[in-house]
Design a protein around this motif. Structure first.
Motif, PDB file in Angstrom:
ATOM      1  N   LEU A   1       0.828  -1.205   0.000  1.00 32.64           N
ATOM      2  CA  LEU A   1       0.000   0.000   0.000  1.00 32.64           C
ATOM      3  C   LEU A   1       0.862   1.254   0.000  1.00 32.64           C
ATOM      4  N   ARG A   2       1.907   1.271   0.820  1.00 34.14           N
ATOM      5  CA  ARG A   2       2.782   2.450   0.899  1.00 34.14           C
ATOM      6  C   ARG A   2       3.485   2.713  -0.423  1.00 34.14           C
TER       7      ARG A   2
ATOM      8  N   THR B   1     -10.363   1.053   2.447  1.00 34.38           N
ATOM      9  CA  THR B   1      -9.214   1.672   3.084  1.00 34.38           C
ATOM     10  C   THR B   1      -8.725   2.803   2.190  1.00 34.38           C
ATOM     11  N   SER B   2      -7.793   3.560   2.702  1.00 34.35           N
ATOM     12  CA  SER B   2      -7.147   4.618   1.929  1.00 34.35           C
ATOM     13  C   SER B   2      -5.722   4.742   2.441  1.00 34.35           C
ATOM     14  N   VAL B   3      -4.892   5.409   1.657  1.00 32.39           N
ATOM     15  CA  VAL B   3      -3.486   5.587   2.010  1.00 32.39           C
ATOM     16  C   VAL B   3      -3.215   7.089   1.957  1.00 32.39           C
ATOM     17  N   ASP B   4      -2.602   7.624   3.009  1.00 35.38           N
ATOM     18  CA  ASP B   4      -2.352   9.068   3.026  1.00 35.38           C
ATOM     19  C   ASP B   4      -1.105   9.422   2.214  1.00 35.38           C
TER      20      ASP B   4
ATOM     21  N   CYS C   1      -1.681   3.856   6.306  1.00 37.27           N
ATOM     22  CA  CYS C   1      -3.071   3.432   6.155  1.00 37.27           C
ATOM     23  C   CYS C   1      -3.492   2.693   7.419  1.00 37.27           C
ATOM     24  N   ASP C   2      -4.788   2.628   7.619  1.00 41.85           N
ATOM     25  CA  ASP C   2      -5.351   1.853   8.719  1.00 41.85           C
ATOM     26  C   ASP C   2      -5.925   0.573   8.136  1.00 41.85           C
TER      27      ASP C   2
END
Length: 119
Positions: A50-51, A104-107, A112-113
């Motif tokens: 995700l990152r 979910t989402s990624v900042d 992400c959570d």
């Protein structure tokens, strides 16, 4: 590979998943189509995937898929840092196999959570 995890995870966008819900099968994200197989991650690999690949993206959906029904179509191949990643060959993912899904989402920093059910 022995000791396969029971679940693997597919990261999808809501937009790419919407037409698949009507069809009952998911062909994947653009990278899956380009590579000729569907990329998955284990629970341990999920945060880094995700990152690296989904930074600053909202409207993401995690699909939890059991490994056993995928049989020989699921191939474990070395990728990032030599880790073995699950790849699905031979066609789209039957959405009937999905055990659960979560948004979910990624900042912008790549955080992400993840749901507690990711194990």
């Amino acid at each position: 590979m022995s000791d396969l995890p029971r679940l693997i995870y597919k990261i999808a966008t809501g937009a790419s998943l919407a037409p698949a819900r009507l069809a009952g099968h998911y062909a994947g994200m653009p990278i899956d189509l380009a590579d000729g197989y569907m990329h998955f991650s284990t629970a341990a690999q999920l945060p880094e995937t995700l990152r690296l690949h989904f930074k600053d993206q909202a409207d993401l959906v995690l699909l939890a898929v059991p490994t056993a029904p995928l049989g020989d179509s699921l191939v474990w191949e070395p990728s990032r840092g030599g880790q073995l990643f699950p790849h699905l060959y031979g066609g789209p993912l039957d959405l009937g196999l999905v055990e659960w899904e979560a948004e979910t989402s990624v900042d912008a920093e790549g955080h992400c959570d993840l749901p507690e059910t990711v194990r």
